[in-house]
Every structure is written in structure tokens, then in C-alpha cells.
Design a protein around this motif. Structure first.
Motif, mmCIF file in Angstrom:
data_model
loop_
_atom_site.group_PDB
_atom_site.id
_atom_site.type_symbol
_atom_site.label_atom_id
_atom_site.label_comp_id
_atom_site.label_asym_id
_atom_site.label_seq_id
_atom_site.Cartn_x
_atom_site.Cartn_y
_atom_site.Cartn_z
ATOM 1 N N LEU A 133 15.148 -18.561 -10.058
ATOM 2 C CA LEU A 133 15.610 -19.413 -8.967
ATOM 3 C C LEU A 133 15.342 -20.890 -9.239
ATOM 4 C CD1 LEU A 133 14.753 -17.464 -5.683
ATOM 5 C CD2 LEU A 133 16.931 -18.561 -6.208
ATOM 6 N N ILE A 134 14.342 -21.182 -10.055
ATOM 7 C CA ILE A 134 13.981 -22.583 -10.327
ATOM 8 C C ILE A 134 15.126 -23.328 -11.010
ATOM 9 C CG2 ILE A 134 12.397 -24.096 -11.597
ATOM 10 C CD1 ILE A 134 10.182 -22.039 -11.048
ATOM 11 N N PRO A 135 15.677 -22.826 -12.149
ATOM 12 C CA PRO A 135 16.831 -23.548 -12.735
ATOM 13 C C PRO A 135 18.070 -23.505 -11.849
ATOM 14 C CG PRO A 135 16.416 -21.489 -13.921
ATOM 15 C CD PRO A 135 15.247 -21.711 -13.017
ATOM 16 N N VAL A 136 18.239 -22.434 -11.069
ATOM 17 C CA VAL A 136 19.390 -22.366 -10.152
ATOM 18 C C VAL A 136 19.305 -23.476 -9.117
ATOM 19 C CG1 VAL A 136 20.485 -21.001 -8.327
ATOM 20 C CG2 VAL A 136 19.821 -19.897 -10.467
ATOM 21 N N ILE A 176 26.990 -21.418 -6.359
ATOM 22 C CA ILE A 176 25.554 -21.503 -6.651
ATOM 23 C C ILE A 176 24.733 -21.212 -5.403
ATOM 24 C CG2 ILE A 176 23.692 -23.090 -7.292
ATOM 25 C CD1 ILE A 176 25.559 -24.417 -9.236
ATOM 26 N N THR A 177 25.203 -21.696 -4.256
ATOM 27 C CA THR A 177 24.505 -21.430 -2.992
ATOM 28 C C THR A 177 24.491 -19.937 -2.683
ATOM 29 O OG1 THR A 177 25.176 -23.601 -2.136
ATOM 30 C CG2 THR A 177 24.428 -21.972 -0.532
ATOM 31 N N LEU A 178 25.635 -19.271 -2.895
ATOM 32 C CA LEU A 178 25.705 -17.821 -2.678
ATOM 33 C C LEU A 178 24.796 -17.082 -3.653
ATOM 34 C CD1 LEU A 178 29.520 -17.279 -2.053
ATOM 35 C CD2 LEU A 178 27.672 -16.807 -0.435
ATOM 36 N N LEU A 179 24.772 -17.520 -4.922
ATOM 37 C CA LEU A 179 23.904 -16.898 -5.912
ATOM 38 C C LEU A 179 22.436 -17.047 -5.500
ATOM 39 C CD1 LEU A 179 23.393 -15.579 -8.664
ATOM 40 C CD2 LEU A 179 23.473 -17.875 -9.684
ATOM 41 N N GLY A 180 22.054 -18.265 -5.091
ATOM 42 C CA GLY A 180 20.685 -18.496 -4.651
ATOM 43 C C GLY A 180 20.323 -17.665 -3.433
ATOM 44 N N LEU A 181 21.293 -17.503 -2.522
ATOM 45 C CA LEU A 181 21.056 -16.683 -1.329
ATOM 46 C C LEU A 181 20.817 -15.224 -1.706
ATOM 47 C CD1 LEU A 181 21.007 -16.244 1.740
ATOM 48 C CD2 LEU A 181 23.500 -16.075 1.679
ATOM 49 N N LEU A 182 21.643 -14.689 -2.605
ATOM 50 C CA LEU A 182 21.481 -13.297 -3.032
ATOM 51 C C LEU A 182 20.159 -13.088 -3.765
ATOM 52 C CD1 LEU A 182 25.104 -12.496 -4.282
ATOM 53 C CD2 LEU A 182 24.011 -11.695 -2.185
ATOM 54 N N MET A 183 19.796 -14.042 -4.607
ATOM 55 C CA MET A 183 18.518 -13.935 -5.327
ATOM 56 C C MET A 183 17.344 -14.035 -4.363
ATOM 57 S SD MET A 183 19.453 -16.257 -8.690
ATOM 58 C CE MET A 183 17.855 -16.049 -9.489
ATOM 59 N N GLY A 184 17.435 -14.951 -3.399
ATOM 60 C CA GLY A 184 16.374 -15.090 -2.407
ATOM 61 C C GLY A 184 16.212 -13.834 -1.562
ATOM 62 N N LEU A 185 17.334 -13.250 -1.166
ATOM 63 C CA LEU A 185 17.289 -12.011 -0.384
ATOM 64 C C LEU A 185 16.685 -10.865 -1.193
ATOM 65 C CD1 LEU A 185 20.734 -12.088 1.466
ATOM 66 C CD2 LEU A 185 18.466 -12.161 2.542
ATOM 67 N N THR A 186 17.006 -10.807 -2.491
ATOM 68 C CA THR A 186 16.454 -9.753 -3.335
ATOM 69 C C THR A 186 14.945 -9.898 -3.484
ATOM 70 O OG1 THR A 186 18.537 -9.659 -4.579
ATOM 71 C CG2 THR A 186 16.610 -8.635 -5.581
ATOM 72 N N VAL A 187 14.488 -11.110 -3.753
ATOM 73 C CA VAL A 187 13.040 -11.355 -3.855
ATOM 74 C C VAL A 187 12.350 -11.004 -2.544
ATOM 75 C CG1 VAL A 187 11.250 -13.102 -4.207
ATOM 76 C CG2 VAL A 187 13.319 -13.153 -5.598
ATOM 77 N N LEU A 188 12.957 -11.421 -1.443
ATOM 78 C CA LEU A 188 12.384 -11.126 -0.129
ATOM 79 C C LEU A 188 12.308 -9.615 0.100
ATOM 80 C CD1 LEU A 188 11.374 -12.126 2.630
ATOM 81 C CD2 LEU A 188 13.769 -12.250 3.369
ATOM 82 N N GLY A 189 13.368 -8.892 -0.284
ATOM 83 C CA GLY A 189 13.407 -7.448 -0.065
ATOM 84 C C GLY A 189 12.360 -6.700 -0.861
ATOM 85 N N ALA A 226 11.477 -26.693 -4.299
ATOM 86 C CA ALA A 226 10.041 -26.820 -4.050
ATOM 87 C C ALA A 226 9.438 -25.478 -3.640
ATOM 88 C CB ALA A 226 9.790 -27.866 -2.957
ATOM 89 N N ALA A 227 10.132 -24.725 -2.796
ATOM 90 C CA ALA A 227 9.629 -23.421 -2.354
ATOM 91 C C ALA A 227 9.509 -22.457 -3.526
ATOM 92 C CB ALA A 227 10.558 -22.837 -1.285
ATOM 93 N N ALA A 228 10.514 -22.447 -4.424
ATOM 94 C CA ALA A 228 10.469 -21.564 -5.593
ATOM 95 C C ALA A 228 9.339 -21.956 -6.537
ATOM 96 C CB ALA A 228 11.810 -21.606 -6.320
ATOM 97 N N LEU A 229 9.173 -23.249 -6.775
ATOM 98 C CA LEU A 229 8.120 -23.728 -7.673
ATOM 99 C C LEU A 229 6.733 -23.381 -7.137
ATOM 100 C CD1 LEU A 229 9.434 -27.240 -8.787
ATOM 101 C CD2 LEU A 229 8.844 -25.339 -10.297
ATOM 102 N N ILE A 230 6.514 -23.658 -5.851
ATOM 103 C CA ILE A 230 5.197 -23.396 -5.250
ATOM 104 C C ILE A 230 4.867 -21.907 -5.298
ATOM 105 C CG2 ILE A 230 3.892 -23.445 -3.084
ATOM 106 C CD1 ILE A 230 5.398 -26.071 -2.433
#
Length: 220
Positions: free
Chosen positions: A186-189, A39-52, A130-134
Motif C-alpha cells: 500500500l505504501i508505493p500505491v 488507483i483509489t479503487l485498488l487502494g480501497l480493495l487492498m485496505g479492505l483485505t488487510v482490514l478483513g 501516513a497511515a500505511a507507513l505508521i
């Protein structure tokens, strides 16, 4: 009353070799630990994609935005980039927190230090959630305005117009949608990661108490 000393990893596995119940509990801990890492790896990949994708839209805007005093512009003069900035900031925070979580998962000293374990196990997924929700709430609250355009509203309005150079409205519209949709996912993740952290911590504490109880003179 003195606090119980956490048993070492070698003590736990030594006891597990003679205890079927403890073996089953350790198997559960290993499975939960593997799921948490996934789940941590999934969240990291999703976060990187959103950032990109979000950072790319900002980069295109900064490259093609109107100069002061220009009469012809591809972008509206009243234009709100804050929702996209919120996605960049939120995804950057999530990316950093997930990197810290992966380092934490690999450092044995941190994993066996009870205070650090409790703090990080809950703090990292909580702040990521919290970061995803905000970011999502801010994005939709600003994007709901009918008076000022945002990246999503402007690029998707003109997505059917062919462009052979930047800004390519169709591509930017897709990137804007991908950024916000992944942020929503990312919120449910992150909520799942937080719940899993609580479950994993509960199982680890049970194992520690169980091993300490077996070593107690009263049970010898």
C-alpha cells in the motif's frame, strides 16, 4: 489583485471544441482522472483485505484466548497483539479515506470548487500514505522483539501443527503475512496516488488558466 474565477465545465468544453491544444490537455486530464480512480479503487480493495484478515486474526484470538486462572492455553501468557491492532487501525483509516475519495470524484460541486479540490486531492492520499507507513513501521518495530510473541511469530512457529478447530495456525500465519505484505504494498500505491494528484491538479490548473487567458480582452 482579484483572483481569477474558475471557468465552468461548459465554458471549458465550448472552448475545447475550437482549440486542438485544449482538446489534448483535456484528454490528458481525463486519462489521469481515470488512472487516479483506478488507483483509489485498488487502494480501497487492498485496505479492505488487510482490514478483513487482520480483524479475523483478532477475532480468533479473542474467541480462543485463555481465561483468567486457566492452566492450559493455546496462546502464550506474554503476548503482544498491538502490531495486528495497528494493521486494523491503519487499514480502517485507509478504507474510509478511499471511500471519501471515491465520493469526492463523483460529486461535481466538490470537483469544481478549487479550495476543496486542492485540499482533498492532497490530504486524502497523504493521510492514507501516513497511515500505511505508521502501521508497517509499528508492526516491524514490535515484531522484532525476541522476548514477546506476536500473532505473526506465534502462529507461524506452529503452522505445521494440524488443527481441526480454531485456532488454525497455518491459516492464521498466512493471514498475518497477507496483512503485513499488503500493507507494505500500500505504501508505493499511496505514494503513486499522491504524485498523481499533484500532476492532475497541475493539468487542471493549466486548463483553467488557459481558458481564462483566451477570454481575456487583451487577447481578443
Amino acid at each position: 489583485m482579484s483572483s481569477e474565477k474558475s471557468p465552468s465545465t461548459s465554458e471549458i468544453f465550448e472552448d475545447a471544441s475550437r482549440d486542438k491544444h485544449l482538446q489534448n490537455k483535456l484528454r490528458t486530464v481525463r486519462i489521469l482522472d481515470s488512472v487516479q480512480t483506478a488507483i483509489t479503487l485498488l487502494g480501497l480493495l487492498m485496505g479492505l483485505t488487510v482490514l478483513g484478515v487482520s480483524a479475523n486474526t483478532l477475532s480468533v484470538y479473542n474467541y480462543t484466548k485463555p481465561l483468567p486462572g486457566s492452566f492450559l492455553s493455546l496462546w502464550p501468557h506474554e503476548f503482544n497483539i498491538q502490531p495486528t491492532v495497528a494493521l486494523v487501525a491503519g487499514s480502517a483509516i485507509i478504507t474510509v479515506l478511499h471511500m471519501v475519495a471515491l465520493v469526492f470524484a463523483k460529486v461535481q460541486f466538490l470537483r469544481t470548487t478549487s479550495t476543496v479540490q486542492v485540499s482533498l486531492s492532497f490530504a486524502l492520499p497523504f493521510f492514507s500514505l501516513a497511515a500505511a507507513l505508521i502501521a508497517v513501521i509499528f508492526f516491524y518495530s514490535v515484531n522484532a522483539s525476541d522476548s514477546v510473541d506476536t500473532f505473526l511469530s506465534w502462529t507461524c512457529r506452529w503452522r505445521a501443527v494440524p488443527m481441526w478447530t480454531q485456532p488454525n495456525w497455518g491459516t492464521l500465519c498466512k493471514q498475518s503475512k497477507a496483512g503485513i505484505y499488503l500493507s507494505i504494498l500500500l505504501i508505493p500505491v499511496e505514494a503513486g496516488a499522491l504524485a498523481l494528484s499533484g500532476w492532475l491538479l497541475k493539468e487542471r490548473k493549466y486548463v483553467e488558466r488557459y481558458v481564462n487567458a483566451r477570454k481575456s480582452p487583451a487577447l481578443s
